[in-house]
Design a protein around this motif. Structure first.
Motif, short mmCIF file in Angstrom:
data_model
loop_
_atom_site.label_atom_id
_atom_site.label_comp_id
_atom_site.label_asym_id
_atom_site.label_seq_id
_atom_site.Cartn_x
_atom_site.Cartn_y
_atom_site.Cartn_z
N LYS A 116 -28.42 44.47 -23.86
CA LYS A 116 -27.94 45.26 -22.74
C LYS A 116 -27.91 44.50 -21.42
O LYS A 116 -27.11 44.83 -20.54
CB LYS A 116 -28.80 46.52 -22.61
CG LYS A 116 -28.63 47.47 -23.79
CD LYS A 116 -29.52 48.69 -23.66
CE LYS A 116 -29.34 49.61 -24.87
NZ LYS A 116 -30.22 50.80 -24.77
N GLN A 137 -26.59 37.32 -30.38
CA GLN A 137 -26.57 38.71 -29.96
C GLN A 137 -26.40 38.80 -28.45
O GLN A 137 -26.88 37.94 -27.71
CB GLN A 137 -27.89 39.40 -30.33
CG GLN A 137 -28.15 39.54 -31.81
CD GLN A 137 -29.45 40.30 -32.06
OE1 GLN A 137 -30.39 40.24 -31.27
NE2 GLN A 137 -29.50 41.01 -33.17
N ILE A 138 -25.74 39.86 -28.01
CA ILE A 138 -25.63 40.15 -26.57
C ILE A 138 -26.32 41.49 -26.33
O ILE A 138 -25.75 42.55 -26.62
CB ILE A 138 -24.18 40.21 -26.08
CG1 ILE A 138 -23.41 38.94 -26.49
CG2 ILE A 138 -24.15 40.41 -24.57
CD1 ILE A 138 -23.90 37.66 -25.83
N TYR A 176 -27.96 44.71 -31.97
CA TYR A 176 -27.14 44.33 -30.82
C TYR A 176 -25.83 43.72 -31.29
O TYR A 176 -25.78 43.05 -32.34
CB TYR A 176 -27.86 43.32 -29.93
CG TYR A 176 -29.05 43.88 -29.18
CD1 TYR A 176 -28.94 45.04 -28.41
CD2 TYR A 176 -30.28 43.23 -29.23
CE1 TYR A 176 -30.03 45.54 -27.72
CE2 TYR A 176 -31.38 43.73 -28.54
CZ TYR A 176 -31.25 44.89 -27.79
OH TYR A 176 -32.33 45.38 -27.11
N GLY A 212 -26.85 41.56 -21.09
CA GLY A 212 -25.69 40.68 -21.12
C GLY A 212 -26.00 39.21 -21.28
O GLY A 212 -25.09 38.37 -21.23
N HIS A 233 -23.37 47.61 -26.01
CA HIS A 233 -23.99 46.48 -26.69
C HIS A 233 -24.71 46.87 -27.98
O HIS A 233 -25.10 45.99 -28.75
CB HIS A 233 -25.00 45.79 -25.76
CG HIS A 233 -24.36 45.14 -24.56
ND1 HIS A 233 -24.02 45.82 -23.42
CD2 HIS A 233 -23.97 43.85 -24.35
CE1 HIS A 233 -23.48 44.99 -22.55
NE2 HIS A 233 -23.44 43.79 -23.08
N ASP A 234 -24.92 48.15 -28.19
CA ASP A 234 -25.67 48.59 -29.38
C ASP A 234 -24.73 48.80 -30.57
O ASP A 234 -23.59 49.25 -30.42
CB ASP A 234 -26.40 49.91 -29.10
CG ASP A 234 -27.52 49.74 -28.09
OD1 ASP A 234 -28.06 48.61 -28.00
OD2 ASP A 234 -27.86 50.71 -27.40
N GLU A 292 -20.28 41.32 -20.86
CA GLU A 292 -20.16 42.76 -21.10
C GLU A 292 -19.49 43.01 -22.45
O GLU A 292 -18.67 42.21 -22.91
CB GLU A 292 -19.33 43.41 -19.99
CG GLU A 292 -19.93 43.26 -18.59
CD GLU A 292 -21.21 44.05 -18.40
OE1 GLU A 292 -21.49 44.94 -19.25
OE2 GLU A 292 -21.93 43.79 -17.42
N ALA A 293 -19.86 44.13 -23.06
CA ALA A 293 -19.28 44.50 -24.35
C ALA A 293 -18.54 45.83 -24.22
O ALA A 293 -19.13 46.82 -23.78
CB ALA A 293 -20.37 44.61 -25.42
N PHE A 322 -15.74 41.76 -27.15
CA PHE A 322 -15.97 40.83 -26.04
C PHE A 322 -14.69 40.13 -25.57
O PHE A 322 -14.75 39.15 -24.83
CB PHE A 322 -17.00 39.77 -26.45
CG PHE A 322 -18.33 40.36 -26.82
CD1 PHE A 322 -19.25 40.71 -25.85
CD2 PHE A 322 -18.67 40.58 -28.15
CE1 PHE A 322 -20.48 41.25 -26.18
CE2 PHE A 322 -19.89 41.11 -28.50
CZ PHE A 322 -20.81 41.45 -27.51
#
Length: 329
Positions: free
Chosen positions: A239, A236-237, A256, A241, A223-224, A218-219, A187
């Motif tokens: 999908k 957790q982030i 996540y 966001g 994100h998974d 966004e990652a 991140f």
């Protein structure tokens, strides 16, 4: 002894203690009081073990018939309370007499109020804890929220004989301190957004976790992640966001990416927030988080949160009742 009979269970009232630890590997969530500080303070007012089982009342409190003389104390959200229709103060020790009715209203500030009784509530323990986990139906009072007609046992004792109360303290700002999470590096391009934006608590906030609304994070790399053990306060982030903060009734593993974890010292502040409140994140290091937690525990155990209560109304009431009973003989 049977101390209280539930007349109205309130919105979401459960039995909680420090939580059920050491069993997450078998899939059991810790549960436990969300505002651990308020639970400890309510118990300390009564001279209980600081982890004795209490009732956690969310947003709107319960009402009870007193079936045995008992002493109680409350802490946490500001929730109006009345005994036989007479308004009483919260955050202090309150003797109750058999036959009285005590009623809690809607929280006026904060989200969760904790009701402690002398000696603590007595329920069968599951894996060493009295805490309720409603999703799996274990602990507390039959693994569920309280219902009308339930009768609650107290371990007994007269509680603290002093006249202390919890002093008013300001914990209402919107800053929640966090430490970097397991996938923090994913991140790095979005940290300014995460720390520079406010996030609003949505309607999907409960004991399992808080879903937030605000700027999308966004990652890098997606994100998974492979499922990993979760911690109290993990952020957790997913999908979409939008951050999800995992709390006491969380799943034991998650898939996540995690940007941060709420510092334990700020969990009490966080869980007293309500739908529509906005929070902002501030990064601190692990060592600083540990120092702040130790300092908070020190304040609780040195009774820095307490002051003398000069309002003796709750103590005079049972004495007057006993005198009246004697005069009628």
């Amino acid at each position: 002894m049977m101390a209280l009979k539930v007349m109205n269970p309130g919105l979401f009232t459960t039995v909680q203690d420090m939580g059920r630890y050491g069993h997450q590997a078998e899939g059991f969530s810790p549960a436990g009081a969300m505002d651990w500080r308020a639970m400890m303070l309510a118990n300390r007012l009564l001279g209980n073990d600081e982890g004795a089982a209490v009732l956690e009342m969310t947003l709107h409190g319960a009402s009870f018939e007193v079936t045995k003389d008992v002493t109680i104390a409350t802490a946490g959200a500001e929730m109006p309370v009345a005994v036989d229709g007479r308004e009483m103060k919260t955050a202090t020790v309150m003797p109750l007499m058999k036959g009285e009715q005590i009623s809690f209203g809607g929280a006026e500030r904060g989200a969760r109020t904790y009701l402690a009784v002398a000696g603590g509530f007595t329920v069968p323990e599951v894996f060493g804890s009295a805490s309720t986990h409603t999703r799996s139906g274990i602990g507390g009072f039959g693994g569920r929220t309280l219902e009308s007609g339930d009768r609650l046992k107290a371990a007994g004792g007269n509680g603290a004989s002093g006249t202390g109360r919890i002093r008013v303290f300001d914990d209402g700002d919107d800053v929640i301190r966090v430490i970097p999470g397991q996938q923090y590096d994913r991140f790095k391009e979005n940290l300014d957004t995460f720390y520079g934006s406010g996030y609003r608590l949505t309607k999907d906030c409960d004991r399992m976790g808080f879903r937030l609304d605000g700027e999308v994070i966004e990652a890098a790399g997606g994100h998974d992640v492979l499922s990993e053990p979760t911690q109290l306060g993990s952020i957790q982030i997913p999908k979409n966001g939008k951050p999800i903060i995992l709390l006491n009734d969380r799943q034991t593993a998650g898939g996540y990416a995690r940007i941060a974890t709420v510092a334990l010292c700020d969990i009490p502040k966080l869980v007293q927030k309500r739908q529509g409140d906005t929070i902002r994140f501030e990064e601190i290091g692990v060592d600083r988080a540990a120092e702040l937690y130790k300092a908070e525990i020190g304040k609780i155990r040195s009774d820095e949160y307490f002051e003398i209560d000069n309002d003796f109304k709750s103590h005079r009431r049972p004495l007057a009742g006993k005198i009246e009973s004697i005069m009628k003989r």
